[in-house]
Motif scaffolding. Structure first.
Motif, PDB file in Angstrom:
ATOM      1  N   LYS A 279      51.220  45.276  35.391  1.00  0.00           N
ATOM      2  CA  LYS A 279      51.586  44.655  36.659  1.00  0.00           C
ATOM      3  C   LYS A 279      50.420  43.958  37.350  1.00  0.00           C
ATOM      4  O   LYS A 279      50.579  42.914  37.977  1.00  0.00           O
ATOM      5  CB  LYS A 279      52.213  45.696  37.588  1.00  0.00           C
ATOM      6  CG  LYS A 279      53.606  46.128  37.146  1.00  0.00           C
ATOM      7  CD  LYS A 279      54.206  47.106  38.149  1.00  0.00           C
ATOM      8  CE  LYS A 279      55.614  47.512  37.707  1.00  0.00           C
ATOM      9  NZ  LYS A 279      56.227  48.477  38.666  1.00  0.00           N
ATOM     10  N   LYS A 280      49.216  44.544  37.256  1.00  0.00           N
ATOM     11  CA  LYS A 280      48.085  43.936  37.971  1.00  0.00           C
ATOM     12  C   LYS A 280      47.617  42.633  37.335  1.00  0.00           C
ATOM     13  O   LYS A 280      46.768  41.933  37.901  1.00  0.00           O
ATOM     14  CB  LYS A 280      46.926  44.930  38.077  1.00  0.00           C
ATOM     15  CG  LYS A 280      46.233  45.261  36.774  1.00  0.00           C
ATOM     16  CD  LYS A 280      45.066  46.207  37.049  1.00  0.00           C
ATOM     17  CE  LYS A 280      44.300  46.534  35.778  1.00  0.00           C
ATOM     18  NZ  LYS A 280      43.151  47.445  36.053  1.00  0.00           N
ATOM     19  N   TYR A 281      48.152  42.320  36.140  1.00  0.00           N
ATOM     20  CA  TYR A 281      47.753  41.080  35.469  1.00  0.00           C
ATOM     21  C   TYR A 281      48.828  39.989  35.538  1.00  0.00           C
ATOM     22  O   TYR A 281      48.584  38.853  35.122  1.00  0.00           O
ATOM     23  CB  TYR A 281      47.430  41.363  34.000  1.00  0.00           C
ATOM     24  CG  TYR A 281      46.231  42.263  33.805  1.00  0.00           C
ATOM     25  CD1 TYR A 281      44.937  41.792  34.025  1.00  0.00           C
ATOM     26  CD2 TYR A 281      46.388  43.577  33.399  1.00  0.00           C
ATOM     27  CE1 TYR A 281      43.836  42.604  33.856  1.00  0.00           C
ATOM     28  CE2 TYR A 281      45.282  44.412  33.213  1.00  0.00           C
ATOM     29  CZ  TYR A 281      44.011  43.926  33.445  1.00  0.00           C
ATOM     30  OH  TYR A 281      42.913  44.735  33.282  1.00  0.00           O
ATOM     31  N   THR A 282      50.023  40.329  36.041  1.00  0.00           N
ATOM     32  CA  THR A 282      51.130  39.355  35.982  1.00  0.00           C
ATOM     33  C   THR A 282      50.857  38.088  36.805  1.00  0.00           C
ATOM     34  O   THR A 282      51.171  36.973  36.359  1.00  0.00           O
ATOM     35  CB  THR A 282      52.436  40.009  36.460  1.00  0.00           C
ATOM     36  OG1 THR A 282      52.235  40.574  37.763  1.00  0.00           O
ATOM     37  CG2 THR A 282      52.880  41.109  35.502  1.00  0.00           C
ATOM     38  N   ASN A 283      50.279  38.252  37.989  1.00  0.00           N
ATOM     39  CA  ASN A 283      49.984  37.065  38.821  1.00  0.00           C
ATOM     40  C   ASN A 283      49.001  36.136  38.129  1.00  0.00           C
ATOM     41  O   ASN A 283      49.136  34.909  38.171  1.00  0.00           O
ATOM     42  CB  ASN A 283      49.433  37.495  40.181  1.00  0.00           C
ATOM     43  CG  ASN A 283      50.490  38.113  41.069  1.00  0.00           C
ATOM     44  OD1 ASN A 283      51.687  37.895  40.861  1.00  0.00           O
ATOM     45  ND2 ASN A 283      50.065  38.901  42.055  1.00  0.00           N
ATOM     46  N   ARG A 284      48.002  36.729  37.506  1.00  0.00           N
ATOM     47  CA  ARG A 284      46.995  35.930  36.811  1.00  0.00           C
ATOM     48  C   ARG A 284      47.620  35.161  35.646  1.00  0.00           C
ATOM     49  O   ARG A 284      47.291  33.994  35.402  1.00  0.00           O
ATOM     50  CB  ARG A 284      45.884  36.857  36.313  1.00  0.00           C
ATOM     51  CG  ARG A 284      44.653  36.134  35.798  1.00  0.00           C
ATOM     52  CD  ARG A 284      43.597  37.142  35.400  1.00  0.00           C
ATOM     53  NE  ARG A 284      42.459  36.482  34.779  1.00  0.00           N
ATOM     54  CZ  ARG A 284      41.488  37.137  34.142  1.00  0.00           C
ATOM     55  NH1 ARG A 284      41.513  38.451  34.073  1.00  0.00           N
ATOM     56  NH2 ARG A 284      40.487  36.476  33.596  1.00  0.00           N
ATOM     57  N   VAL A 285      48.536  35.814  34.935  1.00  0.00           N
ATOM     58  CA  VAL A 285      49.239  35.167  33.830  1.00  0.00           C
ATOM     59  C   VAL A 285      50.075  33.997  34.350  1.00  0.00           C
ATOM     60  O   VAL A 285      50.034  32.883  33.800  1.00  0.00           O
ATOM     61  CB  VAL A 285      50.143  36.183  33.094  1.00  0.00           C
ATOM     62  CG1 VAL A 285      51.037  35.464  32.079  1.00  0.00           C
ATOM     63  CG2 VAL A 285      49.305  37.238  32.396  1.00  0.00           C
TER      64      VAL A 285
END
Length: 292
Positions: A279-285
């Motif tokens: 979840k903490k990487y979804t925005n970056r993706v």
């Protein structure tokens, strides 16, 4: 008394025995001098003969003291196998304790020596254990190394057993690493060939989507040639969980198919239930995929 106190006592026993060993010739002379008054006087007509007899006596006593010192050192070291509170750098650390902490020791090695890899660590450890004369030591109270390999009895079966088991364990790790590197190199070459031939895995919508996945992995610093590296699993899960990441895959692609693709192509062993949250990487993706 705690285990640590008992271990420290055994170490002191080793150091004291070595000191006795090193000073054996001097100690023998002292023993001979103090016993003169109590010993039976034997009249020997020749001074030369008397000197030879004294020399033989001193040599005998020296050998006896050396034997006792070696026995004491070996006995202390063997007793240490009953305890677990050891520094990881202790040469004769019990095998099960060594194997348990190997990954932590490897991480410290790689952090300490930038540019060196996992296989360099295994080679370094093998060399370490194959040279006991240089690496079997304790520190004394002045922080000086006191080497003890040459003060062991010739029959040190249990010490040799643990030493050889560690060497065999490390050689197996090195061999597996070399084989894994070969597989990863082959996979990387295959991946490059697929891109050159405009071929792509069937879970992606198109060749362009597959290219975006590879580009995204590079942007996210996902080491596809070392898929099990720290944080890789969460980042790969972040790709799957993100809105734009989902657009890379065919509409009815299920997560097990995505994991099967990763496991097949990158030599991983991911499972749906054990995947780290991304979840903490979804925005970056999503931000990256929106920008390309």
């Amino acid at each position: 008394m705690t285990d640590q106190e008992l271990i420290n006592g055994l170490k002191i026993g080793v150091l004291n025995a070595i000191i006795r060993y090193q000073n054996s010739e001097y100690a023998t002379k002292i023993i001979s001098a103090t016993r003169k008054s109590n010993s039976t006087v034997i009249k020997i007509p020749s001074n030369n003969l008397k000197k030879r007899v004294d020399s033989v006596n001193r040599e005998y006593k020296k050998k006896q003291l050396i034997k006792q010192s070696k026995s004491a050192v070996t006995e202390c070291l063997i007793k240490m196998y009953d305890y677990e509170k050891f520094e990881l750098e202790y040469f004769d650390l019990r095998f099960d304790l060594y194997a348990k902490e190997l990954d932590a020791k490897k991480e410290r090695f790689i952090k300490k020596y930038p540019g060196f890899e996992e296989k360099d660590f295994f080679k370094s450890e093998i060399n370490y254990f194959e040279n006991p004369e240089s690496n079997r030591y304790f520190f004394n109270s002045k922080n000086h190394k006191i080497f003890y390999h040459n003060y062991l009895e010739s029959d040190t079966h249990i010490l040799d057993l643990h030493q050889n088991k560690k060497i065999g364990f490390l050689k197996e790790k090195l061999q597996n690493k070399s084989e894994s590197d070969y597989v990863k190199t082959s996979q990387s070459q295959s991946q490059k060939q697929d891109l050159e031939n405009n071929e792509y895995p069937p879970i992606f919508k198109s060749y362009e989507c597959y290219q975006k996945f590879i580009s995204l992995a590079e942007f996210m610093e996902i080491k596809l040639d070392n898929i099990n590296a720290r944080n890789n699993q969460a980042k790969l899960n972040g790709i799957w969980q993100s809105n734009n990441g989902q657009k890379l895959f065919l509409k009815h692609t299920e997560k097990p198919e995505y994991l099967a693709f990763l496991n097949k192509n990158y030599n991983s062993e991911f499972e749906t239930r054990s995947m780290s949250s991304g979840k903490k990487y979804t925005n970056r993706v999503d931000e990256y995929l929106s920008s390309i």
